[in-house]
Write a protein that holds these residues in place. Structure first.
Motif, PDB file in Angstrom:
ATOM      1  N   LEU A  18      -1.760  11.730  56.488  1.00 53.24           N
ATOM      2  CA  LEU A  18      -1.456  13.134  56.727  1.00 53.24           C
ATOM      3  C   LEU A  18      -2.257  13.611  57.927  1.00 53.24           C
ATOM      4  O   LEU A  18      -3.213  14.359  57.802  1.00 53.24           O
ATOM      5  CB  LEU A  18      -1.786  13.962  55.492  1.00 53.24           C
ATOM      6  CG  LEU A  18      -0.818  13.738  54.350  1.00 53.24           C
ATOM      7  CD1 LEU A  18      -1.277  14.512  53.145  1.00 53.24           C
ATOM      8  CD2 LEU A  18       0.566  14.168  54.727  1.00 53.24           C
ATOM      9  N   SER A  19      -1.872  13.139  59.082  1.00 57.52           N
ATOM     10  CA  SER A  19      -2.525  13.605  60.301  1.00 57.52           C
ATOM     11  C   SER A  19      -2.010  14.990  60.613  1.00 57.52           C
ATOM     12  O   SER A  19      -1.085  15.475  59.996  1.00 57.52           O
ATOM     13  CB  SER A  19      -2.185  12.665  61.463  1.00 57.52           C
ATOM     14  OG  SER A  19      -0.814  12.760  61.755  1.00 57.52           O
ATOM     15  N   ALA A  20      -2.608  15.635  61.598  1.00 57.17           N
ATOM     16  CA  ALA A  20      -2.131  16.959  61.976  1.00 57.17           C
ATOM     17  C   ALA A  20      -0.670  16.895  62.373  1.00 57.17           C
ATOM     18  O   ALA A  20       0.120  17.779  62.056  1.00 57.17           O
ATOM     19  CB  ALA A  20      -2.968  17.510  63.131  1.00 57.17           C
ATOM     20  N   ALA A  21      -0.293  15.831  63.061  1.00 59.95           N
ATOM     21  CA  ALA A  21       1.099  15.713  63.485  1.00 59.95           C
ATOM     22  C   ALA A  21       2.007  15.554  62.295  1.00 59.95           C
ATOM     23  O   ALA A  21       3.083  16.132  62.225  1.00 59.95           O
ATOM     24  CB  ALA A  21       1.253  14.520  64.424  1.00 59.95           C
ATOM     25  N   ALA A  22       1.578  14.731  61.318  1.00 62.98           N
ATOM     26  CA  ALA A  22       2.422  14.523  60.151  1.00 62.98           C
ATOM     27  C   ALA A  22       2.550  15.786  59.335  1.00 62.98           C
ATOM     28  O   ALA A  22       3.612  16.108  58.832  1.00 62.98           O
ATOM     29  CB  ALA A  22       1.837  13.402  59.290  1.00 62.98           C
ATOM     30  N   PRO A 340     -11.972   0.372  53.832  1.00 62.87           N
ATOM     31  CA  PRO A 340     -10.600  -0.148  53.773  1.00 62.87           C
ATOM     32  C   PRO A 340      -9.525   0.884  54.067  1.00 62.87           C
ATOM     33  O   PRO A 340      -8.478   0.552  54.615  1.00 62.87           O
ATOM     34  CB  PRO A 340     -10.483  -0.663  52.327  1.00 62.87           C
ATOM     35  CG  PRO A 340     -11.878  -0.923  51.890  1.00 62.87           C
ATOM     36  CD  PRO A 340     -12.700   0.128  52.566  1.00 62.87           C
ATOM     37  N   ILE A 341      -9.759   2.146  53.674  1.00 62.34           N
ATOM     38  CA  ILE A 341      -8.774   3.206  53.881  1.00 62.34           C
ATOM     39  C   ILE A 341      -9.311   4.189  54.912  1.00 62.34           C
ATOM     40  O   ILE A 341     -10.400   4.748  54.736  1.00 62.34           O
ATOM     41  CB  ILE A 341      -8.461   3.938  52.557  1.00 62.34           C
ATOM     42  CG1 ILE A 341      -7.850   2.971  51.546  1.00 62.34           C
ATOM     43  CG2 ILE A 341      -7.524   5.116  52.795  1.00 62.34           C
ATOM     44  CD1 ILE A 341      -6.522   2.371  51.961  1.00 62.34           C
ATOM     45  N   PRO A 342      -8.576   4.441  56.016  1.00 64.05           N
ATOM     46  CA  PRO A 342      -9.056   5.354  57.052  1.00 64.05           C
ATOM     47  C   PRO A 342      -8.919   6.808  56.640  1.00 64.05           C
ATOM     48  O   PRO A 342      -8.373   7.126  55.576  1.00 64.05           O
ATOM     49  CB  PRO A 342      -8.130   5.034  58.233  1.00 64.05           C
ATOM     50  CG  PRO A 342      -6.854   4.617  57.575  1.00 64.05           C
ATOM     51  CD  PRO A 342      -7.266   3.868  56.337  1.00 64.05           C
ATOM     52  N   ALA A 343      -9.379   7.707  57.484  1.00 67.63           N
ATOM     53  CA  ALA A 343      -9.295   9.143  57.188  1.00 67.63           C
ATOM     54  C   ALA A 343      -7.857   9.563  56.945  1.00 67.63           C
ATOM     55  O   ALA A 343      -7.578  10.434  56.124  1.00 67.63           O
ATOM     56  CB  ALA A 343      -9.896   9.946  58.339  1.00 67.63           C
ATOM     57  N   THR A 348      -4.421  13.759  50.124  1.00 66.62           N
ATOM     58  CA  THR A 348      -4.329  14.692  48.997  1.00 66.62           C
ATOM     59  C   THR A 348      -5.316  15.836  49.104  1.00 66.62           C
ATOM     60  O   THR A 348      -5.302  16.749  48.279  1.00 66.62           O
ATOM     61  CB  THR A 348      -4.562  13.954  47.670  1.00 66.62           C
ATOM     62  OG1 THR A 348      -5.764  13.173  47.780  1.00 66.62           O
ATOM     63  CG2 THR A 348      -3.401  13.035  47.358  1.00 66.62           C
ATOM     64  N   ILE A 349      -6.189  15.782  50.092  1.00 71.01           N
ATOM     65  CA  ILE A 349      -7.169  16.859  50.261  1.00 71.01           C
ATOM     66  C   ILE A 349      -7.073  17.391  51.687  1.00 71.01           C
ATOM     67  O   ILE A 349      -6.504  16.728  52.563  1.00 71.01           O
ATOM     68  CB  ILE A 349      -8.606  16.370  49.962  1.00 71.01           C
ATOM     69  CG1 ILE A 349      -8.946  15.121  50.795  1.00 71.01           C
ATOM     70  CG2 ILE A 349      -8.783  16.096  48.483  1.00 71.01           C
ATOM     71  CD1 ILE A 349     -10.365  14.616  50.593  1.00 71.01           C
ATOM     72  N   PRO A 350      -7.609  18.593  51.967  1.00 68.91           N
ATOM     73  CA  PRO A 350      -7.534  19.153  53.323  1.00 68.91           C
ATOM     74  C   PRO A 350      -8.087  18.208  54.372  1.00 68.91           C
ATOM     75  O   PRO A 350      -8.984  17.402  54.096  1.00 68.91           O
ATOM     76  CB  PRO A 350      -8.378  20.434  53.216  1.00 68.91           C
ATOM     77  CG  PRO A 350      -8.254  20.834  51.783  1.00 68.91           C
ATOM     78  CD  PRO A 350      -8.235  19.533  51.014  1.00 68.91           C
ATOM     79  N   ALA A 351      -7.550  18.324  55.581  1.00 74.14           N
ATOM     80  CA  ALA A 351      -7.890  17.390  56.659  1.00 74.14           C
ATOM     81  C   ALA A 351      -9.385  17.308  56.935  1.00 74.14           C
ATOM     82  O   ALA A 351      -9.918  16.231  57.198  1.00 74.14           O
ATOM     83  CB  ALA A 351      -7.139  17.790  57.927  1.00 74.14           C
ATOM     84  N   ALA A 488      -9.321  17.559  44.726  1.00 73.93           N
ATOM     85  CA  ALA A 488     -10.664  17.522  45.305  1.00 73.93           C
ATOM     86  C   ALA A 488     -11.627  16.761  44.403  1.00 73.93           C
ATOM     87  O   ALA A 488     -12.437  15.948  44.871  1.00 73.93           O
ATOM     88  CB  ALA A 488     -11.170  18.931  45.557  1.00 73.93           C
ATOM     89  N   ALA A 489     -11.548  17.018  43.103  1.00 70.48           N
ATOM     90  CA  ALA A 489     -12.416  16.312  42.155  1.00 70.48           C
ATOM     91  C   ALA A 489     -12.075  14.822  42.124  1.00 70.48           C
ATOM     92  O   ALA A 489     -12.962  13.966  42.038  1.00 70.48           O
ATOM     93  CB  ALA A 489     -12.267  16.919  40.764  1.00 70.48           C
ATOM     94  N   ARG A 490     -10.780  14.516  42.222  1.00 70.23           N
ATOM     95  CA  ARG A 490     -10.360  13.118  42.234  1.00 70.23           C
ATOM     96  C   ARG A 490     -10.852  12.420  43.494  1.00 70.23           C
ATOM     97  O   ARG A 490     -11.287  11.262  43.462  1.00 70.23           O
ATOM     98  CB  ARG A 490      -8.843  13.037  42.125  1.00 70.23           C
ATOM     99  CG  ARG A 490      -8.318  11.631  41.923  1.00 70.23           C
ATOM    100  CD  ARG A 490      -6.876  11.622  41.458  1.00 70.23           C
ATOM    101  NE  ARG A 490      -5.933  12.094  42.462  1.00 70.23           N
ATOM    102  CZ  ARG A 490      -5.300  13.251  42.426  1.00 70.23           C
ATOM    103  NH1 ARG A 490      -5.505  14.094  41.429  1.00 70.23           N
ATOM    104  NH2 ARG A 490      -4.442  13.590  43.370  1.00 70.23           N
ATOM    105  N   ALA A 491     -10.796  13.113  44.621  1.00 72.63           N
ATOM    106  CA  ALA A 491     -11.268  12.536  45.879  1.00 72.63           C
ATOM    107  C   ALA A 491     -12.769  12.255  45.836  1.00 72.63           C
ATOM    108  O   ALA A 491     -13.238  11.247  46.367  1.00 72.63           O
ATOM    109  CB  ALA A 491     -10.944  13.472  47.038  1.00 72.63           C
TER     110      ALA A 491
END
Length: 545
Positions: A18-22, A340-343, A348-351, A488-491
């Motif tokens: 979920l980049s800004a573009a997406a 392993p997972i990038p930003a 699911t959370i704010p950028a 947020a809690a899950r993240a």
């Protein structure tokens, strides 16, 4: 999906970036100014403007099967995304929407209900009903099938038809990821009658498949090509195909694949050789780079040998020259991987929070002296590790050569075992194919916007936990996160699990690079990000002008 298959290379797949573009509906975003990434991200290409009779598309390997239960790598998913559909759909904007289910509900934490569309037909003309949904999803849970998506359904108590077009899933305990993962291969729906008829031939060149997508399987010539054709009775009129036939040709040699694109022998392809980027950019077509939701790592596949000692894994991580891999293997089209997972995979959370979960992590450092000390402390000097390599991509060859060099520089004996591109996929779906191999290079990606999807695959006993790594504290955190509805809690819980994984290194993060896509000057419209592994990307393909 939660790991590379080649490249997740798993092993395959989509948390969707979920980049800004997406978030704004696609377009391009220049990543070079802030992050040092020498490429521009484009998640949506210009739509096709007219019909095309036939398009030839390159695959770096032939799918071992078209059985959705084993759709765990790029080649098979690139084909099936256009032929077989899921209960829900993940769009190129990384949003979860209705798919074959017109609507869904979660009336309580242990119940999910789905109302099916009434106008969907399989490619043989028969109508889709709840019977087909139950048969397709229950098959993912059948131990005799051995689906790579069994993890998705681990908390499912029952799947029942509660009406001709109604399905109810009951859970044994809350699992927030189940519904989202039904938007990709785990949620694929096939004809129940066809499954029964095809039996063990289902998904192979003889048995074929009978799904509901915008394209149907026309022909599979083993060793040569798979051809799919337009489904004139497709239910979703917003995705009516403009291409009559799409032929997927198998070109294993990276140089030959690049040459076929440059000369126009084939019209397009994903996952292009990095050393061909400059030539492709200078050609008549267009080279795109799209978001991907996983980084490349060196996954440990055997913890009974030298890599069973955490100090040895840490030492190897300290010894690897990641910058060298990026320069020599990716021509600079990448950056160091911190996890392993990038930003982009924390959608699911704010950028801002997503960036913090990744960008605040320390960059991996190279320190040969510290690495040698750890190997000596572990008593591993002179011990042997076997690393799988393959000629399917320059970055695989370069990275495995660097792992060999790094290991030998700190006192380990490192042997490279060459695997053909076709056989490399089996490393992620067949545990026996990993016998005698201690490490392989892979890219763990997600098909939902939640990084928990990937991190849950590292729990004890999970299919994509290739080295059978086990940590009780990690398992408990992941299980708590799966039952936590608040994003947020899950993240926050996922970040705790990530910290453990980075400390114990069941996989060593290497680099982050974009998904590449090339289309000739006569076509446009293909999805340019990781969502093409589940979204029918060829349905938007058409003439460029």
């Amino acid at each position: 999906m939660g790991s590379l298959r080649i490249f997740r290379t798993t092993a395959l797949a989509a948390a969707l970036v979920l980049s800004a573009a997406a978030c704004s509906g696609g377009g391009s975003s220049d990543n070079s100014s802030d992050s040092g990434k020498p490429y521009e991200i484009t998640n949506l290409t210009p739509p096709g403007k007219g019909p095309v009779d036939q398009v030839k598309w390159s695959l770096y390997a032939e799918p071992q099967t078209l059985d959705y239960a084993y759709a765990f790598d790029y080649p098979i998913n690139a084909v099936l995304a256009n032929v077989c559909e899921s209960l829900l759909r993940v769009t190129p904007e990384f949003k979860l929407t209705p798919g074959l289910a017109a609507s869904f509900a979660n009336p309580d934490p242990l119940t999910w209900t789905y109302k099916l569309r009434s106008d969907v037909k399989f490619h043989d003309g028969t109508a889709m009903t709840s019977k087909d949904v139950v048969a397709s999803l229950e098959r993912q849970m059948d131990p005799e099938v051995g689906s790579v998506y069994a993890t998705v359904f681990k908390d499912v108590e029952s799947i029942k038809a509660t009406g001709p077009l109604d399905v109810t899933i009951k859970l044994k305990r809350p699992n927030v990821l189940l519904n989202e993962q039904l938007g990709a291969s785990a949620g694929t729906i096939e004809s129940a009658d066809f499954l029964a008829k095809a039996g063990k031939d289902y998904g192979n060149p003889q048995g074929g498949v009978n799904c509901t997508g915008p394209y149907s399987l026309k022909e599979w010539k083993p060793g040569t090509a798979i051809t799919i054709k337009k489904n004139d009775a497709y239910w979703d009129k917003s995705l009516t195909p403009q291409v009559g036939e799409l032929e997927f040709v198998f070109i294993q040699d990276p140089a030959a694949r690049a040459n076929a694109l440059i000369t126009g022998e084939v019209d397009g392809g994903y996952l292009l050789p990095t050393d061909a980027y400059q030539k492709l950019q200078a050609g008549d077509g267009k080279l795109y780079f799209g978001d991907i939701t996983g980084n490349y790592s060196a996954a440990v596949t055997n913890l009974k040998g030298a890599l069973g000692d955490q100090k040895v894994r840490q030492a190897l991580s300290l010894a690897i020259d990641r910058e060298g891999i990026i320069k020599a293997g990716l021509n600079g089209y990448g950056v160091l991987a911190k996890a392993p997972i990038p930003a982009s995979g924390w959608g699911t959370i704010p950028a801002v929070q997503a960036a913090q979960q990744y960008t605040d992590l320390p960059e991996p450092k190279q320190d040969l002296e510290a690495a040698k000390k750890l190997v000596a402390e572990a008593g591993a000097t002179g011990k042997k590790i076997v690393v799988a390599t393959s000629p399917l991509a320059t970055e695989i060859t370069v990275s495995t050569n660097e792992i060999q060099r790094a290991g030998q520089a700190i006192g380990l004996e490192v042997e490279l075992k060459t695997i053909s591109p076709d056989a490399y996929t089996a490393l992620f779906t067949d545990p026996s194919a990993r016998d005698g191999i201690d490490m392989l290079v892979t890219s763990g990606y997600d098909v939902t916007p939640d990084p928990l999807e990937f991190y849950q695959t590292l729990q004890t006993g999970e299919f994509a936990n290739y080295g059978s790594w086990s940590n009780p504290e990690y398992d408990a955190i992941i299980q708590e996160a799966l039952g936590t509805a608040d994003p947020a809690a899950r993240a926050a819980l996922t970040a705790k699990a990530q910290a453990i994984a980075l400390r114990e290194l069941p996989g060593i993060p290497l680099w982050e690079s974009p998904l590449s896509l090339y289309m000739s000057k006569r076509i446009t419209g293909a999805t340019s990000n990781i969502s093409h592994l589940s979204f029918p990307w060829a349905a938007t393909l058409g003439a460029a002008g």
